[in-house]
Design a protein around this motif. Structure first.
Motif, PDB file in Angstrom:
ATOM      1  N   ILE A   1       4.779  -3.160  -3.585  1.00  0.00           N
ATOM      2  CA  ILE A   1       4.657  -3.040  -2.207  1.00  0.00           C
ATOM      3  C   ILE A   1       3.511  -1.830  -1.812  1.00  0.00           C
ATOM      4  O   ILE A   1       2.948  -1.940  -0.839  1.00  0.00           O
ATOM      5  N   TYR A   2       3.627  -0.680  -2.428  1.00  0.00           N
ATOM      6  CA  TYR A   2       2.649   0.343  -2.338  1.00  0.00           C
ATOM      7  C   TYR A   2       1.314  -0.129  -2.423  1.00  0.00           C
ATOM      8  O   TYR A   2       0.371   0.137  -1.768  1.00  0.00           O
ATOM      9  N   LYS A   3       1.051  -0.939  -3.557  1.00  0.00           N
ATOM     10  CA  LYS A   3      -0.206  -1.417  -3.791  1.00  0.00           C
ATOM     11  C   LYS A   3      -0.606  -2.341  -2.834  1.00  0.00           C
ATOM     12  O   LYS A   3      -2.046  -2.441  -2.447  1.00  0.00           O
ATOM     13  N   THR A   4       0.080  -3.335  -2.416  1.00  0.00           N
ATOM     14  CA  THR A   4      -0.306  -4.181  -1.283  1.00  0.00           C
ATOM     15  C   THR A   4      -0.578  -3.527  -0.095  1.00  0.00           C
ATOM     16  O   THR A   4      -1.708  -3.884   0.577  1.00  0.00           O
ATOM     17  N   GLY A   5       0.142  -2.386   0.289  1.00  0.00           N
ATOM     18  CA  GLY A   5      -0.273  -1.556   1.291  1.00  0.00           C
ATOM     19  C   GLY A   5      -1.703  -1.059   1.264  1.00  0.00           C
ATOM     20  O   GLY A   5      -2.460  -0.970   2.115  1.00  0.00           O
ATOM     21  N   GLU A   6      -1.781  -0.556   0.209  1.00  0.00           N
ATOM     22  CA  GLU A   6      -3.049   0.156  -0.097  1.00  0.00           C
ATOM     23  C   GLU A   6      -4.444  -0.590  -0.112  1.00  0.00           C
ATOM     24  O   GLU A   6      -5.274  -0.368   0.441  1.00  0.00           O
ATOM     25  N   MET A   7      -4.235  -1.922  -0.740  1.00  0.00           N
ATOM     26  CA  MET A   7      -5.378  -2.784  -0.662  1.00  0.00           C
ATOM     27  C   MET A   7      -5.525  -3.388   0.460  1.00  0.00           C
ATOM     28  O   MET A   7      -6.826  -3.766   0.926  1.00  0.00           O
ATOM     29  N   SER A   8      -4.682  -3.324   1.432  1.00  0.00           N
ATOM     30  CA  SER A   8      -4.722  -3.958   2.959  1.00  0.00           C
ATOM     31  C   SER A   8      -5.680  -2.893   3.620  1.00  0.00           C
ATOM     32  O   SER A   8      -6.169  -3.469   4.829  1.00  0.00           O
ATOM     33  N   GLY A   9      -5.807  -1.666   3.183  1.00  0.00           N
ATOM     34  CA  GLY A   9      -6.423  -0.683   4.195  1.00  0.00           C
ATOM     35  C   GLY A   9      -5.512  -0.127   5.180  1.00  0.00           C
ATOM     36  O   GLY A   9      -5.863   0.609   5.784  1.00  0.00           O
ATOM     37  N   MET A  10      -4.321  -0.399   5.258  1.00  0.00           N
ATOM     38  CA  MET A  10      -3.227  -0.080   6.218  1.00  0.00           C
ATOM     39  C   MET A  10      -2.701   1.534   5.818  1.00  0.00           C
ATOM     40  O   MET A  10      -2.034   2.179   6.660  1.00  0.00           O
ATOM     41  N   VAL A  11      -2.591   1.607   4.386  1.00  0.00           N
ATOM     42  CA  VAL A  11      -2.069   2.926   4.157  1.00  0.00           C
ATOM     43  C   VAL A  11      -2.987   3.473   3.115  1.00  0.00           C
ATOM     44  O   VAL A  11      -3.753   2.788   2.193  1.00  0.00           O
ATOM     45  N   LYS A  12      -2.969   4.888   2.935  1.00  0.00           N
ATOM     46  CA  LYS A  12      -3.960   5.674   2.094  1.00  0.00           C
ATOM     47  C   LYS A  12      -3.043   6.569   1.409  1.00  0.00           C
ATOM     48  O   LYS A  12      -2.359   7.338   2.282  1.00  0.00           O
ATOM     49  N   PHE A  13      -3.020   6.864   0.266  1.00  0.00           N
ATOM     50  CA  PHE A  13      -2.275   7.577  -0.683  1.00  0.00           C
ATOM     51  C   PHE A  13      -2.899   8.740  -1.280  1.00  0.00           C
ATOM     52  O   PHE A  13      -4.178   8.548  -1.609  1.00  0.00           O
ATOM     53  N   LYS A  14      -2.527   9.907  -1.146  1.00  0.00           N
ATOM     54  CA  LYS A  14      -3.103  11.145  -1.736  1.00  0.00           C
ATOM     55  C   LYS A  14      -3.343  11.051  -3.066  1.00  0.00           C
ATOM     56  O   LYS A  14      -4.472  11.314  -3.642  1.00  0.00           O
ATOM     57  N   GLU A  15      -2.655  10.268  -3.868  1.00  0.00           N
ATOM     58  CA  GLU A  15      -2.447  10.409  -5.531  1.00  0.00           C
ATOM     59  C   GLU A  15      -2.797   8.910  -5.648  1.00  0.00           C
ATOM     60  O   GLU A  15      -2.282   7.840  -5.097  1.00  0.00           O
ATOM     61  N   GLU A  16      -3.206   8.689  -6.971  1.00  0.00           N
ATOM     62  CA  GLU A  16      -3.354   7.188  -7.389  1.00  0.00           C
ATOM     63  C   GLU A  16      -1.895   6.684  -7.619  1.00  0.00           C
ATOM     64  O   GLU A  16      -1.185   7.548  -8.282  1.00  0.00           O
ATOM     65  N   ILE A  17      -1.487   5.445  -7.174  1.00  0.00           N
ATOM     66  CA  ILE A  17      -0.364   4.712  -7.502  1.00  0.00           C
ATOM     67  C   ILE A  17      -0.108   4.574  -9.109  1.00  0.00           C
ATOM     68  O   ILE A  17      -1.167   3.726  -9.467  1.00  0.00           O
ATOM     69  N   ASN A  18       0.732   4.808  -9.816  1.00  0.00           N
ATOM     70  CA  ASN A  18       0.831   4.479 -11.121  1.00  0.00           C
ATOM     71  C   ASN A  18       1.406   3.393 -11.404  1.00  0.00           C
ATOM     72  O   ASN A  18       1.972   2.680 -10.677  1.00  0.00           O
ATOM     73  N   HIS A  19       0.834   2.579 -12.539  1.00  0.00           N
ATOM     74  CA  HIS A  19       1.032   1.160 -12.670  1.00  0.00           C
ATOM     75  C   HIS A  19       2.730   1.110 -13.105  1.00  0.00           C
ATOM     76  O   HIS A  19       3.193   2.127 -13.571  1.00  0.00           O
ATOM     77  N   TRP A  20       3.251   0.183 -12.670  1.00  0.00           N
ATOM     78  CA  TRP A  20       4.754  -0.061 -12.918  1.00  0.00           C
ATOM     79  C   TRP A  20       5.310  -0.023 -14.508  1.00  0.00           C
ATOM     80  O   TRP A  20       6.376   0.367 -14.684  1.00  0.00           O
ATOM     81  N   MET A  21       4.256   0.133 -15.265  1.00  0.00           N
ATOM     82  CA  MET A  21       4.476   0.058 -16.803  1.00  0.00           C
ATOM     83  C   MET A  21       4.233   1.075 -17.337  1.00  0.00           C
ATOM     84  O   MET A  21       4.419   1.491 -18.452  1.00  0.00           O
ATOM     85  N   ILE A  22       3.733   2.275 -16.570  1.00  0.00           N
ATOM     86  CA  ILE A  22       3.495   3.695 -17.291  1.00  0.00           C
ATOM     87  C   ILE A  22       4.584   4.290 -16.969  1.00  0.00           C
ATOM     88  O   ILE A  22       5.637   4.491 -15.841  1.00  0.00           O
TER      89      ILE A  22
END
Length: 249
Positions: free
Chosen positions: A206-227
């Motif tokens: 959900i977070y990655k889709t929102g980020e890649m769409s340009g609709m949402v910007k996060f202050k920190e990098e989103i960790n991959h779900w396997m981290i």
């Protein structure tokens, strides 16, 4: 990791399956008593096994509860029945022998005995084998009480309550190819991890889709779900000095 039984003394310790989930709740009770937080020097100096045995022997109110829990523990975790356990006392220390071959008590080899030190190791194996979040780090009782109260307050304020077991099973069923019958044969440890990772993966997507769409910007990098970003116990209610200072300033 691979759901294999662990050899211990003259028997094996098996990971518990989901079909025995409620039995494990009964069994694990005797392993989760906080002996060292009881303000009695005599109790603190006891081994955990001595402590349990003293309750079975002397505490009329709790004796039956601990006995049921203790014997259920060996039945589902070690596949050992109550009649196969023999208690004895050596130098005022409790130990027990597991009679795998149903030999007469007098013929049992004392080397097979489980003493207080052995039981501490067995206790750790069983809890870590079946409870991924188990943490035996000592916390001062007063501090822990305050942290628990803070956690309960936060949960009430956010109106958050985790699904019960039935809905957790349904959640895994609708999020994975696993059937209910397959879940029943899954270990408790793996089921807990599946539930956690399914949730983590969904949030990442959900977070990655929102980020890649340009609709949402996060202050920190989103960790991959396997981290693995496992938090310490009570991490979400502990505020460090720097954070407090920022709020005050």
């Amino acid at each position: 990791t691979l759901n294999k039984p662990i050899p211990f003394k003259n028997f094996f310790v098996y990971p518990v399956l989901m079909e025995d989930y409620y039995n494990f709740q009964i069994a694990s009770y005797c392993l989760l008593l906080e002996k060292n937080k009881i303000p009695d020097p005599k109790i603190i100096s006891m081994t955990y096994l001595d402590f349990l045995y003293s309750i079975m022997r002397d505490d009329a109110e709790m004796s039956d509860v601990i006995k049921v829990s203790f014997f259920e523990l060996f039945r589902i975790c070690c596949h050992i029945e109550p009649q196969q356990l023999f208690f004895s006392t050596v130098n005022n220390k409790v130990q027990f022998v597991v009679n795998i071959d149903n030999l007469p008590k007098e013929e049992l080899d004392i080397k097979l005995a489980v003493n207080g030190s052995d039981f501490n190791e067995l206790k750790t194996i069983i809890l870590k084998q079946n409870i991924p979040t188990y943490d035996d780090t000592y916390i001062d009782p007063k501090v822990e009480k305050a942290l628990k109260e803070a956690q309960e307050f936060k949960n009430r304020r956010n109106n958050k309550k985790m699904f019960g077991l039935e809905k957790q099973i349904i959640s895994v069923m609708i999020s994975t190819p696993l059937t209910e019958e397959q879940i029943h044969k899954t270990t408790i440890r793996k089921f807990s991890m599946i539930l956690e990772i399914v949730d983590k993966k969904l949030h990442y997507q959900i977070y990655k889709t929102g980020e890649m769409s340009g609709m949402v910007k996060f202050k920190e990098e989103i960790n991959h779900w396997m981290i693995d970003d496992k938090k310490e116990k009570y991490a979400d209610v502990i505020v460090d000095y720097d954070e407090i200072a920022k709020k005050i300033i």
